[in-house]
Design an enzyme around this catalytic site. Sequence first.
Site, mmCIF file in Angstrom:
data_model
loop_
_atom_site.group_PDB
_atom_site.id
_atom_site.type_symbol
_atom_site.label_atom_id
_atom_site.label_comp_id
_atom_site.label_asym_id
_atom_site.label_seq_id
_atom_site.Cartn_x
_atom_site.Cartn_y
_atom_site.Cartn_z
ATOM 1 N N GLN A 1 38.912 45.792 42.034
ATOM 2 C CA GLN A 1 37.631 45.166 42.349
ATOM 3 C C GLN A 1 37.826 44.059 43.378
ATOM 4 O O GLN A 1 38.875 43.422 43.417
ATOM 5 C CB GLN A 1 36.996 44.539 41.097
ATOM 6 N N HIS B 1 34.992 34.924 40.704
ATOM 7 C CA HIS B 1 34.397 34.107 39.651
ATOM 8 C C HIS B 1 34.152 32.706 40.189
ATOM 9 O O HIS B 1 35.030 32.112 40.815
ATOM 10 C CB HIS B 1 35.292 34.076 38.417
ATOM 11 N N HIS C 1 30.120 35.682 37.418
ATOM 12 C CA HIS C 1 30.930 36.857 37.772
ATOM 13 C C HIS C 1 30.267 37.500 38.994
ATOM 14 O O HIS C 1 29.056 37.725 38.993
ATOM 15 C CB HIS C 1 30.960 37.881 36.638
ATOM 16 N N CYS D 1 38.362 38.065 34.457
ATOM 17 C CA CYS D 1 37.718 36.799 34.103
ATOM 18 C C CYS D 1 38.514 35.953 33.100
ATOM 19 O O CYS D 1 38.603 34.722 33.288
ATOM 20 C CB CYS D 1 36.290 37.034 33.626
ATOM 21 N N LYS E 1 21.770 38.702 34.421
ATOM 22 C CA LYS E 1 22.553 39.194 35.548
ATOM 23 C C LYS E 1 21.666 39.932 36.537
ATOM 24 O O LYS E 1 20.544 40.355 36.216
ATOM 25 C CB LYS E 1 23.673 40.123 35.065
ATOM 26 N N ASP F 1 36.938 41.176 43.063
ATOM 27 C CA ASP F 1 36.476 40.383 41.930
ATOM 28 C C ASP F 1 36.383 38.911 42.304
ATOM 29 O O ASP F 1 37.283 38.371 42.952
ATOM 30 C CB ASP F 1 37.467 40.556 40.766
ATOM 31 N N ARG G 1 41.062 50.590 32.413
ATOM 32 C CA ARG G 1 40.140 50.787 31.298
ATOM 33 C C ARG G 1 40.334 52.190 30.748
ATOM 34 O O ARG G 1 40.383 53.169 31.497
ATOM 35 C CB ARG G 1 38.687 50.563 31.735
#
Length: 440
Positions: free
Chosen positions: A173, A177, A304, A126, A257, A175, A155
């Site tokens: 991911q 946005h 997200h 992000c 969320k 991912d 991570r």
Amino acid sequence: MMLSHRLKQTLLQSVRWCSTKASSQAESTAVTNLSIATRQQLYMIDPVTPGSVFFLPHGTRIFNKLVSFMKARQRKFGFEEVITPMIYRKQLWEKSGHWENYHEDMFRVEGSDLEKEEYGLKPMNCPGHCVIFGRFDRSYQELPLRLSDFSSLHRNESSGSLSGLTRVRRFHQDDGHIFCTNDQIREEIRSSLQMVDEVYKIFNIPQYKLLLSTRPEEHIGEVEEWDAAEAALKDVLEASGKPWTVNEGDGAFYGPKIDIVLKDHTGKEHQAATIQLDFQLPHRFNLQYKTSEQGVSKQPIMVHRAVFGSLERFLAILIDHYNGKWPFWLSPRQALVVPVSDKHVEYAEKMVRVINGDDGDNATRLVHQSFHIDVDSRNETVGNRIKEGIKKGYTYVIMIGDKEVENGTVAIRQSNERKPQEMKPNEVRDMFIQMENEYK
């Protein structure tokens, strides 16, 4: 600004899309997955790099098919793919708030120059997407702007929490946005939930849990903003017709969320998809778009969104879900050709080329539909070769003998069936293409 312990905990919770607590159930699932993965040679894990996965050739086939599948889905829903850097200066993470609140869970890197500047491997995409949005002057006419990213993420999970594919240190991911206006939130959330539902149905995952996490005690932004955002999420959830529950006060400090939770065969829950509203990052990066030709500027809302979540975790769920019996379109071993004797090998190899539409140049084409087909011509009995092929997970078994050579056909059956069907090789190709196109 220093954040309270509550805010720090909320930040940690919000960014760990790929996290679950280690448990005996998780260990059971990991053992089952590893057993199937070993038998089918899908992936391996080695102590030289804890929490990072080696995808073997057949596992890479599944991984790449998942990525290709999701890229096509994202194009349908208006996403543009970007590729962002793996490593950023400390200043970026300070700006996003992660260095203050998440640095212990990040892999930090020291530069080799004289100043020994600090960098961080990205645990999420992000902030990089915020950099992309903020680089150019934006107009309301560009919104919603939807960006997707399949970069690997890192991570620094504790060694004791690592578990197979479900809890790793390096992962990927699907991912996404979305930068949008307040008025566009409902439609973007609705579209994201539609995408989740379409994708899970294709994988024959009809049931999942929807959780709406609302405003925590400590948060940023005006209460009115939160009320409007939560109302938008509730409206979309109600309109979906699916059951959902409220997870009171468990939202991220920057916005509410929706989390989508799946269960494995042991009953253990795994978070997969997630849809999060974010007021904080657009504020921290001073993101703006012009609302009119007069140049009035306003801050966008950031959504997200991930459908698989962690591809590694989703693959673990699929291994458990299918118990190693892959649908044809996803199978890393779609067909095994078994010539009865040495005199049938040449014809068997020719049939593979026909089924794959191989004219001798297909390997260099950007787009060509071919299949994962192997020929087993070892000096073993036909029965043993078929038995081993079924054990490895081949979806179809194709027999080649005198009759097939004479008739210009193949004898094909699914691995779980007994009686083969006589077909022309071009008919097999058409059948395989249809199965892949229909995700069967």
